[in-house]
Design a protein around this motif. Structure first.
Motif, PDB file in Angstrom:
ATOM      1  N   VAL A 140       0.831  -1.199   0.000  1.00 47.01           N
ATOM      2  CA  VAL A 140       0.000   0.000   0.000  1.00 47.01           C
ATOM      3  C   VAL A 140       0.870   1.255   0.000  1.00 47.01           C
ATOM      4  O   VAL A 140       0.657   2.195  -0.780  1.00 47.01           O
ATOM      5  CB  VAL A 140      -0.948  -0.009   1.215  1.00 47.01           C
ATOM      6  CG1 VAL A 140      -1.647   1.337   1.367  1.00 47.01           C
ATOM      7  CG2 VAL A 140      -1.987  -1.109   1.057  1.00 47.01           C
ATOM      8  N   SER A 193       1.484   3.973  -3.110  1.00 47.87           N
ATOM      9  CA  SER A 193       1.044   5.357  -2.912  1.00 47.87           C
ATOM     10  C   SER A 193       2.141   6.370  -3.226  1.00 47.87           C
ATOM     11  O   SER A 193       1.832   7.531  -3.511  1.00 47.87           O
ATOM     12  CB  SER A 193       0.571   5.550  -1.474  1.00 47.87           C
ATOM     13  OG  SER A 193       1.643   5.443  -0.566  1.00 47.87           O
ATOM     14  N   ASN A 249     -14.101   3.631  11.752  1.00 49.49           N
ATOM     15  CA  ASN A 249     -14.278   2.676  10.660  1.00 49.49           C
ATOM     16  C   ASN A 249     -15.713   2.581  10.152  1.00 49.49           C
ATOM     17  O   ASN A 249     -15.969   1.905   9.158  1.00 49.49           O
ATOM     18  CB  ASN A 249     -13.826   1.283  11.109  1.00 49.49           C
ATOM     19  CG  ASN A 249     -12.328   1.193  11.283  1.00 49.49           C
ATOM     20  OD1 ASN A 249     -11.571   1.934  10.652  1.00 49.49           O
ATOM     21  ND2 ASN A 249     -11.876   0.297  12.141  1.00 49.49           N
ATOM     22  N   GLN A 296     -14.382   6.825   5.598  1.00 50.08           N
ATOM     23  CA  GLN A 296     -14.570   5.428   5.200  1.00 50.08           C
ATOM     24  C   GLN A 296     -15.599   5.286   4.083  1.00 50.08           C
ATOM     25  O   GLN A 296     -15.435   4.442   3.192  1.00 50.08           O
ATOM     26  CB  GLN A 296     -14.991   4.599   6.421  1.00 50.08           C
ATOM     27  CG  GLN A 296     -14.016   4.639   7.576  1.00 50.08           C
ATOM     28  CD  GLN A 296     -12.667   4.079   7.221  1.00 50.08           C
ATOM     29  OE1 GLN A 296     -12.532   3.282   6.289  1.00 50.08           O
ATOM     30  NE2 GLN A 296     -11.636   4.476   7.953  1.00 50.08           N
ATOM     31  N   LEU A 324     -13.909   6.487   0.897  1.00 55.06           N
ATOM     32  CA  LEU A 324     -13.000   5.451   0.421  1.00 55.06           C
ATOM     33  C   LEU A 324     -13.765   4.298  -0.209  1.00 55.06           C
ATOM     34  O   LEU A 324     -13.378   3.786  -1.274  1.00 55.06           O
ATOM     35  CB  LEU A 324     -12.144   4.940   1.583  1.00 55.06           C
ATOM     36  CG  LEU A 324     -11.186   3.795   1.276  1.00 55.06           C
ATOM     37  CD1 LEU A 324     -10.182   4.214   0.219  1.00 55.06           C
ATOM     38  CD2 LEU A 324     -10.467   3.348   2.535  1.00 55.06           C
ATOM     39  N   ARG A 325     -14.851   3.887   0.412  1.00 59.08           N
ATOM     40  CA  ARG A 325     -15.658   2.798  -0.136  1.00 59.08           C
ATOM     41  C   ARG A 325     -16.210   3.174  -1.498  1.00 59.08           C
ATOM     42  O   ARG A 325     -16.178   2.370  -2.440  1.00 59.08           O
ATOM     43  CB  ARG A 325     -16.801   2.464   0.820  1.00 59.08           C
ATOM     44  CG  ARG A 325     -17.787   1.425   0.294  1.00 59.08           C
ATOM     45  CD  ARG A 325     -18.949   1.248   1.252  1.00 59.08           C
ATOM     46  NE  ARG A 325     -19.912   0.297   0.726  1.00 59.08           N
ATOM     47  CZ  ARG A 325     -20.890   0.602  -0.120  1.00 59.08           C
ATOM     48  NH1 ARG A 325     -21.016   1.851  -0.554  1.00 59.08           N
ATOM     49  NH2 ARG A 325     -21.732  -0.326  -0.540  1.00 59.08           N
ATOM     50  N   VAL A 382     -13.357   3.099  -4.063  1.00 64.94           N
ATOM     51  CA  VAL A 382     -12.857   1.768  -4.391  1.00 64.94           C
ATOM     52  C   VAL A 382     -13.857   0.998  -5.244  1.00 64.94           C
ATOM     53  O   VAL A 382     -13.504   0.365  -6.235  1.00 64.94           O
ATOM     54  CB  VAL A 382     -12.531   0.986  -3.097  1.00 64.94           C
ATOM     55  CG1 VAL A 382     -12.216  -0.468  -3.420  1.00 64.94           C
ATOM     56  CG2 VAL A 382     -11.359   1.633  -2.390  1.00 64.94           C
ATOM     57  N   GLN A 401      -5.575   6.066  -4.602  1.00 68.53           N
ATOM     58  CA  GLN A 401      -6.373   5.098  -3.849  1.00 68.53           C
ATOM     59  C   GLN A 401      -5.594   4.561  -2.658  1.00 68.53           C
ATOM     60  O   GLN A 401      -6.107   4.497  -1.540  1.00 68.53           O
ATOM     61  CB  GLN A 401      -6.783   3.958  -4.763  1.00 68.53           C
ATOM     62  CG  GLN A 401      -7.612   2.887  -4.085  1.00 68.53           C
ATOM     63  CD  GLN A 401      -8.026   1.790  -5.041  1.00 68.53           C
ATOM     64  OE1 GLN A 401      -8.012   1.980  -6.246  1.00 68.53           O
ATOM     65  NE2 GLN A 401      -8.380   0.640  -4.512  1.00 68.53           N
ATOM     66  N   MET A 402      -4.346   4.163  -2.859  1.00 68.16           N
ATOM     67  CA  MET A 402      -3.540   3.630  -1.764  1.00 68.16           C
ATOM     68  C   MET A 402      -3.204   4.708  -0.735  1.00 68.16           C
ATOM     69  O   MET A 402      -3.084   4.427   0.465  1.00 68.16           O
ATOM     70  CB  MET A 402      -2.248   3.016  -2.316  1.00 68.16           C
ATOM     71  CG  MET A 402      -2.455   1.777  -3.173  1.00 68.16           C
ATOM     72  SD  MET A 402      -3.272   0.411  -2.306  1.00 68.16           S
ATOM     73  CE  MET A 402      -4.941   0.539  -2.991  1.00 68.16           C
ATOM     74  N   VAL A 436      -6.231   4.938   1.440  1.00 65.93           N
ATOM     75  CA  VAL A 436      -6.270   3.753   2.309  1.00 65.93           C
ATOM     76  C   VAL A 436      -5.314   3.923   3.480  1.00 65.93           C
ATOM     77  O   VAL A 436      -5.654   3.639   4.635  1.00 65.93           O
ATOM     78  CB  VAL A 436      -5.917   2.484   1.501  1.00 65.93           C
ATOM     79  CG1 VAL A 436      -5.706   1.303   2.429  1.00 65.93           C
ATOM     80  CG2 VAL A 436      -7.015   2.167   0.505  1.00 65.93           C
ATOM     81  N   ALA A 480      -6.589   6.377   6.003  1.00 66.24           N
ATOM     82  CA  ALA A 480      -7.699   5.829   6.794  1.00 66.24           C
ATOM     83  C   ALA A 480      -7.226   4.842   7.851  1.00 66.24           C
ATOM     84  O   ALA A 480      -7.898   4.647   8.862  1.00 66.24           O
ATOM     85  CB  ALA A 480      -8.707   5.143   5.865  1.00 66.24           C
ATOM     86  N   ILE A 481      -6.053   4.225   7.648  1.00 70.58           N
ATOM     87  CA  ILE A 481      -5.590   3.180   8.561  1.00 70.58           C
ATOM     88  C   ILE A 481      -4.672   3.716   9.644  1.00 70.58           C
ATOM     89  O   ILE A 481      -4.751   3.304  10.808  1.00 70.58           O
ATOM     90  CB  ILE A 481      -4.867   2.070   7.757  1.00 70.58           C
ATOM     91  CG1 ILE A 481      -5.860   1.341   6.853  1.00 70.58           C
ATOM     92  CG2 ILE A 481      -4.180   1.088   8.679  1.00 70.58           C
ATOM     93  CD1 ILE A 481      -5.218   0.309   5.959  1.00 70.58           C
TER      94      ILE A 481
END
Length: 295
Positions: A39, A43, A215, A233, A236-237, A240, A262-263, A266, A269-270
């Motif tokens: 990831v 990115s 989340n 989230q 992001l959903r 994706v 996209q990465m 992600v 978000a993490i």
């Protein structure tokens, strides 16, 4: 003299067993870190590296932060990060307050209506409302398209309350009685005795709430029609699954590859939740297991 025979799990591990444990830990760590490496590498890679790697880069040939620059210049992602942060902070504060107050009240033996109230709360844990009644309730309360719809429907967790209650029941009753003899009221006992002694379980439950709020995307999906109020989230959903553009290239400036953006989202978000876990790691076992067993 008789020799004391200890069970196998109490003896000193053999070198072979230690080596196998170390190997298992290394393999587990590799399985966890390998996706994060992909990831992060994707990115910070340019379009040529991503094309050569077939979409996902294991180790970038060239390092660029164009994806992060585009994401944080403003727009959908930046606004979603702010929304998720505010919902997480406010929601965690409200949930912790409600959970601690309910757990303290239901942990005091002999309190007024303690048993009936505990039974009522446990019944709601066993029989949850369906999605349609919950949606109609939120609608009747006027919470549709409101940030409160992301907080209030999930502001109280019976499971977390049971864990905190079980921990508070382990506080020696002598401390409570001594405080009452000195003239302390219930709120003073809670603030000066119960909360300091229960900081381990409160920290763990707070982490559970924070992770849940950060989340969550389903509540936003069904309660928010205004896309400008979407949390990270859900953004992001949507990106994706639908491949919608999250950033604007800004005129003649070349846009970063879609996979890089996209990465990057992600990773954004993490990372906040990953940073939160070490803060309460030492409380995790003590807080959850003690509260669950005593509850």
């Amino acid at each position: 003299m008789s020799t004391i025979v200890r069970p196998a799990w109490q003896g000193k591990p053999k070198p072979v067993a230690l080596a196998l444990k170390a190997l298992a830990v290394v393999l587990a760590l590799a399985l966890v870190l390998f996706p994060f490496l992909i990831v992060f590498s994707t990115s910070v890679s340019d379009s040529e590296s991503i094309t050569e790697a077939g979409g996902f880069v294991l180790w970038p040939d060239s390092f660029t932060l164009d994806a992060y620059t585009q994401v944080f210049e403003g727009g959908v992602v930046t606004r979603a990060v702010v929304v998720s942060t505010l919902v997480t902070v406010v929601g965690t504060a409200i949930s912790l307050t409600a959970t601690v107050l309910a757990a303290y009240a239901l942990s005091r033996r002999g309190a007024l209506f303690q048993r009936p109230l505990l039974t009522f709360v446990l019944v709601t844990f066993l029989f949850t409302p369906g999605m349609i009644p919950l949606y109609l309730t939120v609608k009747e309360l006027g919470l549709l398209d409101s940030y409160w719809a992301l907080v209030l429907p999930t502001a109280f967790s019976v499971f977390n309350m049971i864990v905190v209650r079980g921990f508070m029941m382990g506080i020696p009753q002598e401390l409570i009685d001594s405080a009452k003899i000195d003239g302390a009221g219930e709120f003073r006992i809670l603030w000066h005795i119960s909360l300091p002694l229960s900081r381990a379980v409160v920290a763990v439950v707070g982490l559970f709430y924070a992770v849940s709020y950060w989340n969550a995307f389903f509540n936003a999906l069904i309660y928010l029609n205004d896309s400008t109020k979407w949390p990270l989230q859900l953004v992001l959903r949507t990106y994706v699954l639908q491949g919608s553009a999250l950033v604007d290239s800004g005129g003649d400036q070349a846009a970063p590859p879609a996979q890089s953006v996209q990465m990057a989202v992600v990773l954004i978000a993490i990372v906040p939740i990953l940073l939160a876990y070490p803060l309460v790691q030492r409380h995790l076992t003590k807080g959850v297991l003690t509260g669950a067993v005593k509850g």
